[in-house]
Design an enzyme around this catalytic site. Structure first.
Site, PDB file in Angstrom:
ATOM      1  NE  ARG A   7      -4.283  -1.439   0.056  1.00 29.86           N
ATOM      2  CZ  ARG A   7      -4.323  -2.630  -0.908  1.00 29.86           C
ATOM      3  NH1 ARG A   7      -3.535  -2.702  -1.799  1.00 29.86           N
ATOM      4  NH2 ARG A   7      -5.375  -3.195  -0.722  1.00 29.86           N
ATOM      5  CG  HIS A  65      -3.014  -0.715  -6.941  1.00 29.02           C
ATOM      6  ND1 HIS A  65      -3.382  -0.393  -5.847  1.00 29.02           N
ATOM      7  CD2 HIS A  65      -3.098  -2.022  -6.628  1.00 29.02           C
ATOM      8  CE1 HIS A  65      -3.830  -0.901  -4.707  1.00 29.02           C
ATOM      9  NE2 HIS A  65      -3.458  -2.111  -5.362  1.00 29.02           N
TER      10      HIS A  65
HETATM   11  C1  OXD Z   1      -5.791  -6.084  -2.893  1.00 32.41           C
HETATM   12  C2  OXD Z   1      -5.109  -5.052  -4.331  1.00 32.41           C
HETATM   13  O1  OXD Z   1      -5.525  -5.927  -2.093  1.00 32.41           O
HETATM   14  O2  OXD Z   1      -5.467  -5.125  -5.497  1.00 32.41           O
HETATM   15  O3  OXD Z   1      -6.338  -7.044  -3.839  1.00 32.41           O
HETATM   16  O4  OXD Z   1      -4.352  -4.325  -3.768  1.00 32.41           O
END
Ligand code: OXD
Length: 309
Positions: A224, A272
């Protein structure tokens, strides 16, 4: 009884289709289309509007569309009595394993350098280290971390891991807790962050931590954005202590136009995509939990709210 999908910014169509195929009788609504809140017992979500679920008096389960659940647990108005589940999918974990492996190989074989040189028409061979001589340290040894460790081990890297609490993964040297963090970092040449985001892990990738890595270490963040203090990373790369970074996640997604990461020659940015849930692959486990909820059987992949994952 109804099934609600709440996924602003994410196309719900493949989810609706996969759910209908798996369970033709399911009464599905996609937020914010018109529906009766009282009928909803199960919701499937990604990034719901804060406070939304407290308006559903009969809601029992909220399922995350992905492996992460911080987008749910960070909602201060999330109803206490509602169970949260997450996705555990070996294919999703394997995707993560392949992705971090490719980033490690890219880094080792200097592909970023050659990509840049190709644009500038420069012929500039560089030396490289072998996989077996590189120690990769994984922070977070849950499903994703284990899958990443296995891929790296199978490709001859030396692998070590760190977790906040002890983990039952005996294939590598696992360091535990604050006491062993320094030792873990001291020999980590490529650091991969796969920790869950919790109040304890927010901003864990900071200057103090980077300073404990050996000179020239490389950082990969695929967990994250909020784990990383962006300014600290830039400073440590620009001072030469870190050799660079590959970042797949950010505080703000998409990152803004003039963000310094975009043009930084030693930072690789991806949007991402390290491991993206495929609805067809995870809908069976969501429908299974929906059936379990109806039968009042124990659910699978339940999140411990106190822990945050
Ligand atoms: C998840 C993401 O947590 O895509 O699945 O970050």
């Amino acid at each position: 009884m109804s099934f609600l999908i709440v996924s602003p910014g994410k196309d719900p169509k493949p989810w609706v289709e996969a759910l209908k195929n798996q369970h033709p009788g399911l009464n599905i609504y996609v937020y914010p289309e018109d529906h009766n809140n009282e009928e909803v017992e199960f919701a499937l979500t990604w990034n719901h509007p804060r406070g939304l679920f407290k308006n559903y008096p009969n809601l029992k389960v909220v399922a995350s569309m992905g492996a992460g659940v911080d987008h749910i647990t960070s909602d201060k108005d999330f109803p206490e009595n509602v169970t949260i589940t997450r996705v555990v999918d070996p294919l999703l974990s394997e995707d993560m394993g392949y992705f971090v492996l490719s980033l490690c190989l890219n880094h080792l074989r200097n592909l970023g350098h050659y990509q840049q040189n190709e644009i500038e028409e420069k012929w500039e061979p560089m030396g490289y280290d072998r996989n077996k001589d590189i120690s990769v340290g994984i922070m977070g040894i849950g499903e994703m971390g284990k899958a990443a460790a296995k891929k790296l081990l199978n490709n001859d890297f030396k692998v070590r891991s760190w977790s906040r609490t002890s983990k039952d993964f005996d294939q590598i040297n696992n360091f535990v807790g604050d006491e062993e963090l320094e030792e873990f970092l001291s020999e980590t040449q490529v650091l991969i962050n796969l920790l869950p985001l919790t109040p304890q892990t927010e901003k864990i990738l900071n200057k103090e931590l980077f300073e404990q890595l050996p000179e020239g270490a490389y950082v990969i963040n695929v967990a994250r954005g909020e784990h990383l203090v962006e300014q600290d990373l830039l400073e440590m790369i620009d001072s030469g202590h870190l050799s660079g970074a590959a970042l797949d996640v950010f505080w703000e997604e998409p990152i803004r136009d003039e963000h310094p990461f975009w043009k930084h020659p030693k930072i690789r940015v991806t949007p991402h995509i390290a491991s993206v849930t495929h609805p067809n692959s995870v809908v069976p486990q969501i429908v299974d939990n929906y059936e379990r909820m109806k039968e009042e059987d124990p659910l699978k992949n339940v999140v411990e709210k106190e822990r945050g994952y």
